[in-house]
Design a protein around this motif. Structure first.
Motif, PDB file in Angstrom:
ATOM      1  N   ILE A 444       0.840  -1.202   0.000  1.00  0.00           N
ATOM      2  CA  ILE A 444       0.000   0.000   0.000  1.00  0.00           C
ATOM      3  C   ILE A 444       0.875   1.252   0.000  1.00  0.00           C
ATOM      4  N   PHE A 445       1.877   1.277   0.846  1.00  0.00           N
ATOM      5  CA  PHE A 445       2.773   2.440   0.898  1.00  0.00           C
ATOM      6  C   PHE A 445       3.538   2.593  -0.416  1.00  0.00           C
ATOM      7  N   PHE A 446       3.956   1.492  -1.007  1.00  0.00           N
ATOM      8  CA  PHE A 446       4.694   1.563  -2.277  1.00  0.00           C
ATOM      9  C   PHE A 446       3.801   2.106  -3.391  1.00  0.00           C
ATOM     10  N   ARG A 447       2.553   1.687  -3.410  1.00  0.00           N
ATOM     11  CA  ARG A 447       1.623   2.163  -4.440  1.00  0.00           C
ATOM     12  C   ARG A 447       1.287   3.641  -4.229  1.00  0.00           C
ATOM     13  N   LEU A 448       1.166   4.048  -2.972  1.00  0.00           N
ATOM     14  CA  LEU A 448       0.944   5.471  -2.693  1.00  0.00           C
ATOM     15  C   LEU A 448       2.134   6.303  -3.146  1.00  0.00           C
ATOM     16  N   GLU A 449       3.317   5.740  -3.042  1.00  0.00           N
ATOM     17  CA  GLU A 449       4.504   6.436  -3.525  1.00  0.00           C
ATOM     18  C   GLU A 449       4.411   6.655  -5.037  1.00  0.00           C
ATOM     19  N   GLY A 450       3.798   5.683  -5.755  1.00  0.00           N
ATOM     20  CA  GLY A 450       3.587   5.846  -7.192  1.00  0.00           C
ATOM     21  C   GLY A 450       2.704   7.047  -7.504  1.00  0.00           C
ATOM     22  N   ILE A 451       1.691   7.275  -6.683  1.00  0.00           N
ATOM     23  CA  ILE A 451       0.828   8.448  -6.860  1.00  0.00           C
ATOM     24  C   ILE A 451       1.626   9.736  -6.664  1.00  0.00           C
ATOM     25  N   ILE A 452       2.475   9.741  -5.645  1.00  0.00           N
ATOM     26  CA  ILE A 452       3.301  10.920  -5.373  1.00  0.00           C
ATOM     27  C   ILE A 452       4.250  11.181  -6.542  1.00  0.00           C
ATOM     28  N   TYR A 453       4.856  10.116  -7.068  1.00  0.00           N
ATOM     29  CA  TYR A 453       5.751  10.272  -8.216  1.00  0.00           C
ATOM     30  C   TYR A 453       5.011  10.875  -9.402  1.00  0.00           C
ATOM     31  N   TYR A 454       3.784  10.395  -9.627  1.00  0.00           N
ATOM     32  CA  TYR A 454       3.005  10.910 -10.758  1.00  0.00           C
ATOM     33  C   TYR A 454       2.691  12.395 -10.564  1.00  0.00           C
ATOM     34  N   LEU A 455       2.249  12.758  -9.369  1.00  0.00           N
ATOM     35  CA  LEU A 455       1.888  14.149  -9.100  1.00  0.00           C
ATOM     36  C   LEU A 455       3.104  15.067  -9.212  1.00  0.00           C
ATOM     37  N   ARG A 456       4.272  14.545  -8.891  1.00  0.00           N
ATOM     38  CA  ARG A 456       5.504  15.335  -8.981  1.00  0.00           C
ATOM     39  C   ARG A 456       6.149  15.242 -10.365  1.00  0.00           C
ATOM     40  N   LYS A 457       5.466  14.506 -11.270  1.00  0.00           N
ATOM     41  CA  LYS A 457       5.934  14.345 -12.660  1.00  0.00           C
ATOM     42  C   LYS A 457       7.327  13.728 -12.722  1.00  0.00           C
ATOM     43  N   ARG A 458       7.577  12.773 -11.873  1.00  0.00           N
ATOM     44  CA  ARG A 458       8.853  12.061 -11.876  1.00  0.00           C
ATOM     45  C   ARG A 458       8.726  10.820 -12.755  1.00  0.00           C
ATOM     46  N   GLU A 459       9.220  10.890 -13.974  1.00  0.00           N
ATOM     47  CA  GLU A 459       9.158   9.761 -14.910  1.00  0.00           C
ATOM     48  C   GLU A 459      10.380   8.866 -14.703  1.00  0.00           C
ATOM     49  N   ASP A 460      10.405   8.213 -13.554  1.00  0.00           N
ATOM     50  CA  ASP A 460      11.548   7.384 -13.189  1.00  0.00           C
ATOM     51  C   ASP A 460      11.128   5.926 -13.206  1.00  0.00           C
ATOM     52  N   TRP A 461      11.607   5.176 -14.229  1.00  0.00           N
ATOM     53  CA  TRP A 461      11.216   3.768 -14.344  1.00  0.00           C
ATOM     54  C   TRP A 461      11.858   2.927 -13.249  1.00  0.00           C
ATOM     55  N   GLY A 462      13.087   3.253 -12.881  1.00  0.00           N
ATOM     56  CA  GLY A 462      13.770   2.471 -11.855  1.00  0.00           C
ATOM     57  C   GLY A 462      14.375   1.206 -12.446  1.00  0.00           C
TER      58      GLY A 462
END
Length: 480
Positions: A444-462
């Motif tokens: 759940i925390f990892f998926r929420l981090e995905g939302i934060i990345y999207y909102l911050r426009k971080r296109e980081d595939w990893g």
């Protein structure tokens, strides 16, 4: 209004809301699981060997280009190619696209398969990064290696489409292995549909811990790593509880990028893989649905549970975090790009059912589950007045993640039986009992981090660390 009254009102409201949401989700998934049971029961009556033979006779007009995008896949790419060479399929080519790897992927493939550089015409149906060289194998004429400037997985797949010779293509990850009949079976809905089915995806199983030799899984074993075990359970639940039912009604928005086949003509018309999104596999499926509905074409995208693709799963916390974060970031990206399809009657069942489902269940799910966990903690801390609601919600979480998982495990053991040992089935069931208490909160925390990345426009595939699948084979060589 006193603070205590506000707290009681808010607590009661959130309690009823989350309980109602969980009951709704459990109802949806239970219905899907029951549907999957009857679907698999019907499939058990079929003579799959005879069905394969029938498909082989029908298949001469549907050759397939298998595209393997590879970025730093030195450890697993040879096993992947070996598994493809054993496929029971009359006509196919293997296109390995080296996407500017920084390790020895390119040279490993060249050396292992005796590749030589050739000149080959490259179509420009899709815009891509520069191709630096094309190689063909002296050992296997149907193996092609493409070396290109790094542009990401989507760009590598588009290069493979441009170079491919055949009207259908199969995308498979560079660390994945196919069973011998997988391609034949995943192509069956396309073969038998008179071109009504334009894409199909198969099931994915986790190969960590399995005995892999020369690109073949000779023995599937449940490993001891708890992260891997929980992912095996997740995969079974996702494929059996979701995609079988969604596929029946042409509602699928995701078919696994690790193993899926497409009609090249329609993919090109839809614009190919999107290079500016992280979730390129979901994005392509949504684009295909949208193109067909915009042009009033009746086409289907299906999920086939029987063909199996084996892949390497993250076996540590950091890689799991990277994977789940980018999955959810990609999901939100596709939903936002095509947000006007949501509740839009123009897009029929995709707009009225699929998009609301993916928003409600897949996107908002981790947010509401996190609120549920916080609600349970606060309720137990607040005293006797709130204990009953906390117990009800805890029970619903257990039903959602544990009992539904157990049914999915038993359904797999009864139908496909990927893990034939009884002790492995009980091992999976035992671990499913713990999911609510540690693994699900983590994801759940990892998926929420995905939302934060999207909102911050971080296109980081990893980047996930690959360890290779032929561990037992390598261990035996070292022992000798």
């Amino acid at each position: 209004m006193e603070l205590s009254t506000i707290f009681i009102w808010m607590h009661t409201f959130f309690g009823y809301f989350i309980i109602f949401y969980m009951i709704l989700i459990i109802g949806i998934y239970s219905s899907m699981l029951i549907f999957a049971y009857f679907y698999m029961k019907k499939g058990l009556r079929l003579d799959k060997i005879a069905d394969n033979d029938k498909s082989l006779k029908m298949i001469y007009s549907k050759p397939v280009s298998i595209i393997v995008p590879a970025y730093n896949e030195e450890l697993g790419v040879i096993d992947t190619i070996h598994s493809l060479l054993t496929l029971e399929y009359p006509q196919f080519e293997i296109i390995v696209v080296n996407d500017g790897s920084k390790d020895g992927t390119l040279q490993t493939v060249i050396d292992h398969f005796k590749m030589r550089q050739v000149h080959r015409t490259i179509k420009r149906d899709l815009s891509t990064k520069e191709v630096r060289g094309i190689y063909e194998s002296d050992l296997h004429p149907n193996i092609v290696l493409v070396d290109k400037v790094n542009g990401g997985k989507a760009d590598a797949l588009n290069v493979g489409i441009n170079i491919s010779l055949y009207p259908y293509f199969c995308s498979i990850d560079g660390d994945s292995i196919l069973s011998t009949t997988s391609l034949l079976r995943v192509m069956q809905p396309i073969i038998s549909s008179n071109d009504d089915v334009i894409a199909a995806g198969g099931s994915v199983r986790i190969a960590n811990g399995a005995d892999v030799q020369m690109g073949t899984v000779v023995d599937s074993v449940i490993p001891n790593n708890p992260f891997v075990i929980m992912q095996i359970i997740e995969y079974l639940r996702a494929f059996y509880m979701g995609r079988i039912a969604l596929s029946k009604f042409n509602l699928v928005l995701i078919i696994s990028g690790a193993f899926s086949v497409f009609s090249k003509k329609w993919v090109i018309k839809a614009g190919g893989y999107s290079v500016n999104t992280i979730g390129e596999d979901m994005e392509l499926v949504v684009k295909l649905h949208r193109y067909m509905l915009d042009h009033k074409l009746k086409k289907r995208i299906e999920f086939v549970p029987d063909p199996v693709c084996w892949t390497e799963a993250p076996d540590n916390l950091q890689d799991l975090r990277t994977q789940r974060r980018r999955w959810h970031q990609g999901l939100l990206g596709s939903l936002m790009i095509h947000k006007k399809m949501t509740f839009n009657p123009k897009y029929k069942q995709i707009g009225l059912i699929s998009f609301p489902y993916f928003w409600l269940v897949e996107f908002f799910g981790p947010i509401i589950e996190l609120l549920g966990y916080l609600y349970i903690i606060i309720s137990f801390m607040a005293g006797e007045l709130y204990i009953d609601s906390a117990i009800i919600l805890t029970t619903l979480f257990l039903v959602y993640s544990t009992f539904l998982s157990m049914f999915a495990i038993l359904l797999e053991a009864w139908s496909i039986n990927t893990y034939p040992r009884i002790r492995d089935v009980f091992k999976l069931i035992g671990f499913s009992l713990s999911e609510t208490f540690w693994f699900r909160p983590l994801t759940i925390f990892f998926r929420l981090e995905g939302i934060i990345y999207y909102l911050r426009k971080r296109e980081d595939w990893g980047q996930l660390k690959r360890r290779g699948l032929s561990k037992k084979e390598e261990e035996s060589k070292q022992a000798v």
